[in-house]
Design a protein around this motif. Structure first.
Motif, PDB file in Angstrom:
ATOM      1  N   GLU A   1       0.815  -1.226   0.000  1.00  0.00           N
ATOM      2  CA  GLU A   1       0.000   0.000   0.000  1.00  0.00           C
ATOM      3  C   GLU A   1       0.847   1.274   0.000  1.00  0.00           C
ATOM      4  O   GLU A   1       0.321   2.360  -0.200  1.00  0.00           O
ATOM      5  N   ASP A   2       2.144   1.148   0.245  1.00  0.00           N
ATOM      6  CA  ASP A   2       3.038   2.308   0.187  1.00  0.00           C
ATOM      7  C   ASP A   2       3.495   2.617  -1.236  1.00  0.00           C
ATOM      8  O   ASP A   2       4.178   3.625  -1.463  1.00  0.00           O
ATOM      9  N   THR A   3       3.134   1.756  -2.177  1.00  0.00           N
ATOM     10  CA  THR A   3       3.511   1.990  -3.570  1.00  0.00           C
ATOM     11  C   THR A   3       2.898   3.286  -4.071  1.00  0.00           C
ATOM     12  O   THR A   3       1.681   3.482  -4.005  1.00  0.00           O
ATOM     13  N   ALA A   4       3.754   4.173  -4.574  1.00  0.00           N
ATOM     14  CA  ALA A   4       3.298   5.483  -5.032  1.00  0.00           C
ATOM     15  C   ALA A   4       4.487   6.252  -5.596  1.00  0.00           C
ATOM     16  O   ALA A   4       5.649   5.842  -5.419  1.00  0.00           O
ATOM     17  N   VAL A   5       4.184   7.356  -6.230  1.00  0.00           N
ATOM     18  CA  VAL A   5       5.216   8.332  -6.558  1.00  0.00           C
ATOM     19  C   VAL A   5       5.339   9.268  -5.354  1.00  0.00           C
ATOM     20  O   VAL A   5       4.328   9.818  -4.891  1.00  0.00           O
ATOM     21  N   TYR A   6       6.530   9.424  -4.865  1.00  0.00           N
ATOM     22  CA  TYR A   6       6.798  10.254  -3.688  1.00  0.00           C
ATOM     23  C   TYR A   6       7.388  11.590  -4.140  1.00  0.00           C
ATOM     24  O   TYR A   6       8.355  11.626  -4.899  1.00  0.00           O
ATOM     25  N   TYR A   7       6.789  12.653  -3.648  1.00  0.00           N
ATOM     26  CA  TYR A   7       7.195  14.009  -4.028  1.00  0.00           C
ATOM     27  C   TYR A   7       7.737  14.753  -2.808  1.00  0.00           C
ATOM     28  O   TYR A   7       7.142  14.709  -1.725  1.00  0.00           O
ATOM     29  N   CYS A   8       8.817  15.462  -3.024  1.00  0.00           N
ATOM     30  CA  CYS A   8       9.384  16.329  -2.011  1.00  0.00           C
ATOM     31  C   CYS A   8       8.762  17.726  -2.161  1.00  0.00           C
ATOM     32  O   CYS A   8       8.497  18.171  -3.281  1.00  0.00           O
ATOM     33  N   ASN A   9       8.557  18.381  -1.046  1.00  0.00           N
ATOM     34  CA  ASN A   9       7.984  19.732  -1.041  1.00  0.00           C
ATOM     35  C   ASN A   9       8.716  20.589  -0.015  1.00  0.00           C
ATOM     36  O   ASN A   9       9.094  20.087   1.056  1.00  0.00           O
ATOM     37  N   ALA A  10       8.910  21.850  -0.355  1.00  0.00           N
ATOM     38  CA  ALA A  10       9.590  22.744   0.585  1.00  0.00           C
ATOM     39  C   ALA A  10       9.080  24.170   0.440  1.00  0.00           C
ATOM     40  O   ALA A  10       8.741  24.596  -0.675  1.00  0.00           O
ATOM     41  N   GLY A  11       9.050  24.876   1.546  1.00  0.00           N
ATOM     42  CA  GLY A  11       8.754  26.306   1.534  1.00  0.00           C
ATOM     43  C   GLY A  11      10.070  27.062   1.540  1.00  0.00           C
ATOM     44  O   GLY A  11      10.759  27.079   2.558  1.00  0.00           O
ATOM     45  N   VAL A  12      10.418  27.668   0.421  1.00  0.00           N
ATOM     46  CA  VAL A  12      11.746  28.242   0.233  1.00  0.00           C
ATOM     47  C   VAL A  12      11.664  29.760   0.143  1.00  0.00           C
ATOM     48  O   VAL A  12      10.915  30.298  -0.682  1.00  0.00           O
ATOM     49  N   VAL A  13      12.422  30.425   0.976  1.00  0.00           N
ATOM     50  CA  VAL A  13      12.543  31.877   0.917  1.00  0.00           C
ATOM     51  C   VAL A  13      13.724  32.213   0.019  1.00  0.00           C
ATOM     52  O   VAL A  13      14.848  31.762   0.274  1.00  0.00           O
ATOM     53  N   VAL A  14      13.458  32.983  -1.051  1.00  0.00           N
ATOM     54  CA  VAL A  14      14.524  33.296  -2.010  1.00  0.00           C
ATOM     55  C   VAL A  14      15.021  34.739  -1.880  1.00  0.00           C
ATOM     56  O   VAL A  14      16.046  35.103  -2.456  1.00  0.00           O
ATOM     57  N   ARG A  15      14.259  35.571  -1.152  1.00  0.00           N
ATOM     58  CA  ARG A  15      14.692  36.947  -0.903  1.00  0.00           C
ATOM     59  C   ARG A  15      14.326  37.298   0.528  1.00  0.00           C
ATOM     60  O   ARG A  15      13.241  36.957   0.996  1.00  0.00           O
ATOM     61  N   TRP A  16      15.197  38.042   1.200  1.00  0.00           N
ATOM     62  CA  TRP A  16      14.930  38.476   2.560  1.00  0.00           C
ATOM     63  C   TRP A  16      13.641  39.290   2.602  1.00  0.00           C
ATOM     64  O   TRP A  16      13.406  40.141   1.757  1.00  0.00           O
ATOM     65  N   GLY A  17      12.798  38.994   3.577  1.00  0.00           N
ATOM     66  CA  GLY A  17      11.577  39.765   3.786  1.00  0.00           C
ATOM     67  C   GLY A  17      10.414  39.377   2.907  1.00  0.00           C
ATOM     68  O   GLY A  17       9.377  40.047   2.920  1.00  0.00           O
ATOM     69  N   THR A  18      10.544  38.294   2.159  1.00  0.00           N
ATOM     70  CA  THR A  18       9.440  37.839   1.305  1.00  0.00           C
ATOM     71  C   THR A  18       8.885  36.520   1.820  1.00  0.00           C
ATOM     72  O   THR A  18       9.518  35.834   2.634  1.00  0.00           O
ATOM     73  N   ASN A  19       7.699  36.175   1.322  1.00  0.00           N
ATOM     74  CA  ASN A  19       7.082  34.905   1.716  1.00  0.00           C
ATOM     75  C   ASN A  19       7.806  33.738   1.062  1.00  0.00           C
ATOM     76  O   ASN A  19       8.457  33.873   0.025  1.00  0.00           O
ATOM     77  N   ALA A  20       7.668  32.584   1.681  1.00  0.00           N
ATOM     78  CA  ALA A  20       8.273  31.379   1.124  1.00  0.00           C
ATOM     79  C   ALA A  20       7.520  30.921  -0.123  1.00  0.00           C
ATOM     80  O   ALA A  20       6.291  31.016  -0.195  1.00  0.00           O
ATOM     81  N   LEU A  21       8.281  30.436  -1.102  1.00  0.00           N
ATOM     82  CA  LEU A  21       7.694  29.839  -2.305  1.00  0.00           C
ATOM     83  C   LEU A  21       7.437  28.359  -2.062  1.00  0.00           C
ATOM     84  O   LEU A  21       8.229  27.694  -1.377  1.00  0.00           O
ATOM     85  N   ASP A  22       6.366  27.865  -2.623  1.00  0.00           N
ATOM     86  CA  ASP A  22       6.019  26.444  -2.512  1.00  0.00           C
ATOM     87  C   ASP A  22       6.667  25.714  -3.682  1.00  0.00           C
ATOM     88  O   ASP A  22       6.268  25.880  -4.823  1.00  0.00           O
ATOM     89  N   VAL A  23       7.688  24.906  -3.394  1.00  0.00           N
ATOM     90  CA  VAL A  23       8.473  24.248  -4.436  1.00  0.00           C
ATOM     91  C   VAL A  23       8.285  22.730  -4.344  1.00  0.00           C
ATOM     92  O   VAL A  23       8.277  22.164  -3.237  1.00  0.00           O
TER      93      VAL A  23
END
Length: 121
Positions: free
Chosen positions: A88-110
């Motif tokens: 039942e664990d068979t699947a495509v597994y995706y990594c996700n991260a909230g990445v801040v690319v500039r100081w003072g901005t919101n994190a991007l969903d990557v």
């Protein structure tokens, strides 16, 4: 431009183990939450596990006690150790991260491109 590159998927027998890795690269100021999702054929994408910067973790009920998420902040990398794997664990597994690319901005969903995990005898 930020990229997440996953590795470690493959074919494993029931009861076996796999370790997934996901490394972030590019113009990164900081990374907030990191997580792993999975999508089985015909199913919706679901959260498997997540970890925030202080190390606090969250797991889907179906993987608690079997999977362990961890991160290396110095390497911008998140790992998923998967033990006692079930078909039942068979699947495509995706990594996700909230990445801040500039100081003072919101994190991007990557998102990563996904890595296939197949649990079968």
């Amino acid at each position: 431009q930020v990229q997440l590159v996953e590795s470690g998927g493959g074919l494993v027998q029931p009861g076996g183990s796999l370790r997934l890795s996901c490394a972030a690269s590019g113009s990164i100021v900081s990374i907030r939450a990191m997580g792993w999702y999975r999508q089985a054929p015909g199913a919706q994408r679901e959260l498997v596990a997540s970890i925030i910067t202080n190390g606090r973790t969250n797991y889907a009920e179906s993987v608690k006690g079997r999977f362990t998420i961890s991160r290396d902040n110095a390497k911008n990398t998140v790992y998923l150790q998967m033990n006692s794997l079930e078909p039942e664990d068979t699947a495509v597994y995706y990594c996700n991260a909230g990445v801040v690319v500039r100081w003072g901005t919101n994190a991007l969903d990557v998102w990563g491109q996904g890595t296939l995990v197949t649990v079968s005898s």
